[in-house]
Design a protein around this motif. Structure first.
Motif, PDB file in Angstrom:
ATOM      1  N   SER A 112      51.011  37.404  47.561  1.00  0.00           N
ATOM      2  CA  SER A 112      49.603  37.588  47.340  1.00  0.00           C
ATOM      3  C   SER A 112      48.899  38.453  48.395  1.00  0.00           C
ATOM      4  CB  SER A 112      49.282  35.962  47.447  1.00  0.00           C
ATOM      5  OG  SER A 112      47.853  36.103  47.710  1.00  0.00           O
ATOM      6  N   PHE A 113      49.310  38.377  49.528  1.00  0.00           N
ATOM      7  CA  PHE A 113      48.929  39.326  50.760  1.00  0.00           C
ATOM      8  C   PHE A 113      49.172  40.612  50.385  1.00  0.00           C
ATOM      9  CE2 PHE A 113      48.738  35.663  53.811  1.00  0.00           C
ATOM     10  CZ  PHE A 113      47.326  35.909  54.192  1.00  0.00           C
ATOM     11  N   ALA A 114      50.592  41.030  49.922  1.00  0.00           N
ATOM     12  CA  ALA A 114      51.021  42.294  49.505  1.00  0.00           C
ATOM     13  C   ALA A 114      49.970  42.859  48.368  1.00  0.00           C
ATOM     14  CB  ALA A 114      52.239  42.399  48.995  1.00  0.00           C
ATOM     15  N   LEU A 115      49.708  42.081  47.458  1.00  0.00           N
ATOM     16  CA  LEU A 115      48.715  42.516  46.228  1.00  0.00           C
ATOM     17  C   LEU A 115      47.461  42.844  46.759  1.00  0.00           C
ATOM     18  CD1 LEU A 115      49.882  39.946  43.330  1.00  0.00           C
ATOM     19  CD2 LEU A 115      50.753  42.429  43.879  1.00  0.00           C
ATOM     20  N   ARG A 116      46.926  42.006  47.647  1.00  0.00           N
ATOM     21  CA  ARG A 116      45.606  42.264  48.141  1.00  0.00           C
ATOM     22  C   ARG A 116      45.621  43.482  48.866  1.00  0.00           C
ATOM     23  NH1 ARG A 116      42.055  38.145  49.133  1.00  0.00           N
ATOM     24  NH2 ARG A 116      42.650  37.414  47.178  1.00  0.00           N
ATOM     25  N   ALA A 117      46.538  43.643  49.635  1.00  0.00           N
ATOM     26  CA  ALA A 117      46.649  45.037  50.516  1.00  0.00           C
ATOM     27  C   ALA A 117      46.735  46.167  49.510  1.00  0.00           C
ATOM     28  CB  ALA A 117      47.953  45.164  51.282  1.00  0.00           C
ATOM     29  N   ASN A 118      47.506  46.106  48.656  1.00  0.00           N
ATOM     30  CA  ASN A 118      47.569  47.042  47.533  1.00  0.00           C
ATOM     31  C   ASN A 118      46.603  47.405  46.982  1.00  0.00           C
ATOM     32  OD1 ASN A 118      49.479  49.041  46.068  1.00  0.00           O
ATOM     33  ND2 ASN A 118      49.370  47.473  44.225  1.00  0.00           N
ATOM     34  N   ASP A 119      45.824  46.526  46.416  1.00  0.00           N
ATOM     35  CA  ASP A 119      44.330  46.678  46.033  1.00  0.00           C
ATOM     36  C   ASP A 119      43.538  47.473  46.836  1.00  0.00           C
ATOM     37  OD1 ASP A 119      45.067  45.551  43.522  1.00  0.00           O
ATOM     38  OD2 ASP A 119      44.319  43.565  44.061  1.00  0.00           O
ATOM     39  N   MET A 120      43.321  47.137  48.070  1.00  0.00           N
ATOM     40  CA  MET A 120      42.629  47.668  49.142  1.00  0.00           C
ATOM     41  C   MET A 120      42.949  49.192  49.280  1.00  0.00           C
ATOM     42  SD  MET A 120      41.565  44.655  51.701  1.00  0.00           S
ATOM     43  CE  MET A 120      42.935  44.774  52.601  1.00  0.00           C
ATOM     44  N   LEU A 121      44.340  49.409  49.144  1.00  0.00           N
ATOM     45  CA  LEU A 121      44.616  50.654  49.702  1.00  0.00           C
ATOM     46  C   LEU A 121      44.580  51.813  48.299  1.00  0.00           C
ATOM     47  CD1 LEU A 121      47.898  49.772  51.698  1.00  0.00           C
ATOM     48  CD2 LEU A 121      45.961  51.256  52.666  1.00  0.00           C
ATOM     49  N   SER A 122      44.067  50.973  47.303  1.00  0.00           N
ATOM     50  CA  SER A 122      43.963  52.000  45.997  1.00  0.00           C
ATOM     51  C   SER A 122      42.600  51.622  45.591  1.00  0.00           C
ATOM     52  CB  SER A 122      44.898  51.653  44.766  1.00  0.00           C
ATOM     53  OG  SER A 122      45.003  50.326  44.605  1.00  0.00           O
ATOM     54  N   PHE A 123      41.679  51.307  46.575  1.00  0.00           N
ATOM     55  CA  PHE A 123      40.142  50.945  46.022  1.00  0.00           C
ATOM     56  C   PHE A 123      39.583  51.935  45.254  1.00  0.00           C
ATOM     57  CE2 PHE A 123      40.058  53.900  49.744  1.00  0.00           C
ATOM     58  CZ  PHE A 123      39.065  54.600  49.258  1.00  0.00           C
ATOM     59  N   ASP A 124      39.961  53.189  45.234  1.00  0.00           N
ATOM     60  CA  ASP A 124      39.312  54.174  44.463  1.00  0.00           C
ATOM     61  C   ASP A 124      39.988  54.155  43.008  1.00  0.00           C
ATOM     62  OD1 ASP A 124      41.371  55.275  45.582  1.00  0.00           O
ATOM     63  OD2 ASP A 124      40.324  56.951  46.393  1.00  0.00           O
ATOM     64  N   ARG A 125      41.004  53.429  42.979  1.00  0.00           N
ATOM     65  CA  ARG A 125      41.708  53.811  41.711  1.00  0.00           C
ATOM     66  C   ARG A 125      41.078  53.772  40.447  1.00  0.00           C
ATOM     67  NH1 ARG A 125      42.383  48.675  43.146  1.00  0.00           N
ATOM     68  NH2 ARG A 125      42.208  46.973  41.699  1.00  0.00           N
ATOM     69  N   ASN A 126      39.694  53.062  40.482  1.00  0.00           N
ATOM     70  CA  ASN A 126      39.037  53.149  39.133  1.00  0.00           C
ATOM     71  C   ASN A 126      37.801  54.101  38.971  1.00  0.00           C
ATOM     72  OD1 ASN A 126      40.836  51.349  37.864  1.00  0.00           O
ATOM     73  ND2 ASN A 126      40.040  49.650  38.508  1.00  0.00           N
ATOM     74  N   TYR A 127      37.592  54.739  40.068  1.00  0.00           N
ATOM     75  CA  TYR A 127      36.685  55.695  40.102  1.00  0.00           C
ATOM     76  C   TYR A 127      36.677  56.827  39.109  1.00  0.00           C
ATOM     77  CZ  TYR A 127      35.312  54.280  44.966  1.00  0.00           C
ATOM     78  OH  TYR A 127      34.824  53.477  46.095  1.00  0.00           O
ATOM     79  N   MET A 128      37.124  56.618  37.955  1.00  0.00           N
ATOM     80  CA  MET A 128      37.357  57.656  36.749  1.00  0.00           C
ATOM     81  C   MET A 128      36.475  57.158  35.658  1.00  0.00           C
ATOM     82  SD  MET A 128      41.215  58.169  36.227  1.00  0.00           S
ATOM     83  CE  MET A 128      41.944  57.194  37.586  1.00  0.00           C
ATOM     84  N   ALA A 129      36.046  58.227  34.914  1.00  0.00           N
ATOM     85  CA  ALA A 129      35.310  57.860  33.557  1.00  0.00           C
ATOM     86  C   ALA A 129      35.906  57.172  32.555  1.00  0.00           C
ATOM     87  CB  ALA A 129      34.514  59.220  33.138  1.00  0.00           C
ATOM     88  N   ASP A 130      37.283  57.361  32.383  1.00  0.00           N
ATOM     89  CA  ASP A 130      37.901  56.797  31.392  1.00  0.00           C
ATOM     90  C   ASP A 130      38.391  55.400  31.556  1.00  0.00           C
ATOM     91  OD1 ASP A 130      39.502  56.194  29.373  1.00  0.00           O
ATOM     92  OD2 ASP A 130      40.942  58.257  29.677  1.00  0.00           O
TER      93      ASP A 130
END
Ligand SMILES: Cc1cc2nc3c(=O)[nH]c(=O)nc-3n(C[C@H](O)[C@H](O)[C@H](O)COP(=O)(O)OP(=O)(O)OC[C@H]3O[C@@H](n4cnc5c(N)ncnc54)[C@H](O)[C@@H]3O)c2cc1C
Length: 554
Positions: A112-130
């Motif tokens: 659960s910590f790993a997933l949280r860290a993963n989400d934080m490190l890819s915080f900008d993953r959904n900064y795209m229009a599609d």
């Protein structure tokens, strides 16, 4: 895209790329987008080396959390987003799951910590229009939910599962080709079946290569101010001709394709210690109507030319898979195809088991390491990071050329078929306006395969409706793709079409009927005799070492 070898010899390039794997293809595109004159030669067909054999995952870097290397994870997460933006038709979200266990490092809490860290490190993953490219946050699921996601898997030793989202390449060979054709669109000259046999040198400077057309044997020189050596596992072979050495050697990596295990998720399962191999996480990945399982690593300290895939190697891998998921009971007869290729290791680690891959792609500045200018080498370790490694190599090359160019644009420029801002909406529109001669399944397949260029193939079918006919019954590939490959994509052999222009060979050896149909379509374009057709068919069969008899007669 035409193969014209004269255009390789009638000028002096700024950049000559040797090797048409994923690193070479993106390097050529990058160089052309910077405004440089570029040539690229590939000894076989584009993508026919290691690049054809990947597990097709664009990794966000979750697995590297255990190394604590946050900058590598950031790079991979950023690259994953870039791939989805520049090639939206070929890169799609992939749901992944690993069972959690009582072991502390794999517990629900740790994951659960790993997933949280993963989400934080890819915080900008959904900064795209599609919206189709949105990757949800990771989550922990219960044991009962895990057994629902993984029917047939014994969940008794699991405490639940960790679910996260990565990306998968729908067709890695076509993705690579998109970079080649995009490089051509930007002005590059490219040719397959041209081998660099040595470097041309003036004193301590590389000024081009001596090359051989491997189809005719013709030898010729190609002049270039800089040469970028992207020959992957074959790097040392070429460097040694100029008495250069690298500190890298190769190892072998393989995947197997078997009948479908799970259709919707990629599943990471840990093997037990078998055949002296320590436990390892293996991924069972959905692959068309089959599953691809990887990755197994074998030390190979010898020259890559001497490697031959043998049954005991594959059996050793199956033993590992069966230890991770005993209900599969896989045997050699279950293997539809084996993908194998080479990955770099340090020479000092070449004999070590388990294999210790070099962690990141490497750019070798031969001016610095050997006092030879005009030559840069790339040694890549991941498809995922190929774009960024190519960018680093081109930054170095531009610096050595001492010219002013455009900045790198490969992270913001969509590839040839990638001019799509909203994939779901694009697909819906395509289905809505599809002519009757191209049915729904074929339209969908064309959009996933050719992206914004799909209409060109539809137009071709409208002019010649017989090209809408299927080549193979289980796969949606139609005759127009073969025609397109020969006329516009430099496909010269049946293996090029079966293995790298269409998905006909992507799950195992196609049926004899498919091979014959495809060879006959190509022979009317390329005037092959019946004997030559048979030679082409035999050459394709050679590339599928397992399970031939069964699939051919199927
Ligand atoms: C089994 C397996 C699974 C993998 N899974 C993944 C994954 O899921 N995700 C991921 O990110 N990465 C994965 N990888 C890694 C990735 O596939 C490789 O890092 C990448 O494809 C290497 O590309 P390349 O361009 O460096 O090498 P190659 O694709 O081998 O390209 C080098 C090219 O140079 C050509 N060449 C050689 N010598 C000459 C010469 N003298 N003249 C002209 N041409 C020459 C060769 O023919 C070849 O086509 C996997 C690799 C393997 C083997």
């Amino acid at each position: 895209m035409n193969r014209n070898l004269e255009r390789l010899t009638d000028r002096k390039f700024d950049i000559l790329v040797i090797g048409g794997g994923i690193h070479g293809a993106i390097t050529a595109w990058d160089a052309a987008l910077r405004g440089l004159s570029v040539g690229l030669i590939e000894r076989g067909d584009f993508g026919s080396g290691t690049s054809q054999n990947s597990l097709k995952i664009i990794h966000g870097g979750l697995r590297y959390l255990q190394d604590g290397n946050l900058s590598r994870i950031r790079t991979m997460a950023r690259e994953r987003a870039t791939w989805m933006r520049i090639a939206p038709h070929l890169i799609h979200p992939l749901t992944c799951v690993v069972p959690t266990t009582q072991k502390i490092s794999r517990s629900r809490l740790a994951m659960s910590f790993a997933l949280r860290a993963n989400d934080m490190l890819s915080f900008d993953r959904n900064y795209m229009a599609d919206p189709q490219k949105n990757l949800l946050e990771g989550m922990i699921v219960s044991q009962r939910e895990l057994s629902r996601i993984l029917p047939g898997y014994d969940v008794s030793t699991s405490t639940g599962g960790a679910v996260w989202y990565d990306a998968q390449i729908h067709n890695s060979e076509r993705l690579l080709l998109e970079f080649i054709t995009s490089a051509v669109d930007a002005g590059a000259e490219v040719a397959n079946y041209v081998e660099a046999i040595s470097f041309l040198q003036m004193d301590q400077r590389v000024v081009g290569v001596r090359a051989k057309d491997t189809r005719t044997g013709q030898i010729f020189d190609i002049q270039s101010k800089m040469v970028i050596n992207c020959t992957g596992a074959w790097l040392n072979g070429l460097l040694e001709k100029t008495a250069l050495q690298s500190e890298y050697a190769t190892s072998v990596a393989m995947n197997v394709i078997v009948d479908q295990v799970w259709s919707q998720v990629a599943v990471g399962l840990t093997s037990q210690p078998v055949n002296g191999m320590p436990p390892q996480v293996l991924f069972i990945v959905p692959w068309r109507n089959k599953s691809m399982i990887g990755t197994h690593h074998i030390p190979w300290p010898d020259s890559p030319h001497t490697f031959k895939l043998k049954e005991p190697m594959v059996q050793g891998f199956l033993d590992q898979i069966n230890s991770a998921h005993p209900a599969l009971k896989l045997s050699l007869e279950d293997v539809r195809h084996v993908n194998w290729g080479f990955l770099p290791v340090h020479k000092a680690d070449a004999h070590k088991r388990p294999v210790r891959l070099t962690r990141d792609g490497v750019v070798i500045d031969h001016q610095k390491s050997h006092g030879i200018s005009g030559l840069v080498s790339i040694l890549g370790v991941k498809y995922t990071t190929a774009r960024v490694v190519a960018e680093q190599a081109m930054d170095l090359a531009v610096n050595q050329l001492g010219v002013k160019t455009n900045k790198c644009q490969t992270h913001t420029t969509q590839v040839r078929g990638g001019k799509i801002d909203d994939f779901g909406a694009f697909l819906r529109r395509a289905l809505h306006k599809a002519p009757r001669v191209v049915n729904e399944r074929s339209t969908e397949h064309l959009v996933y395969t050719y992206g914004s260029e799909y209409q060109k193939l539809v137009d071709c079918v409208l002019r010649q409706p017989d090209l809408a006919r299927r080549i193979d019954s289980p796969l949606p590939v139609t005759a127009v793709e073969v025609e397109h490959a020969v006329h516009h994509e430099m496909a010269l052999t049946l293996a090029d079409v079966i293995g790298r222009r269409t998905e006909l060979g992507s799950t195992g050896l196609p049926s004899m009927a498919t091979l014959q149909k495809c060879a006959s379509l190509m022979s009317s374009e390329l005037q092959w005799s019946p004997e030559h057709q048979q030679e082409e068919i035999n050459a394709v069969i050679q590339t599928y070492p397992f399970n031939q008899a069964e699939t051919i007669t199927a």
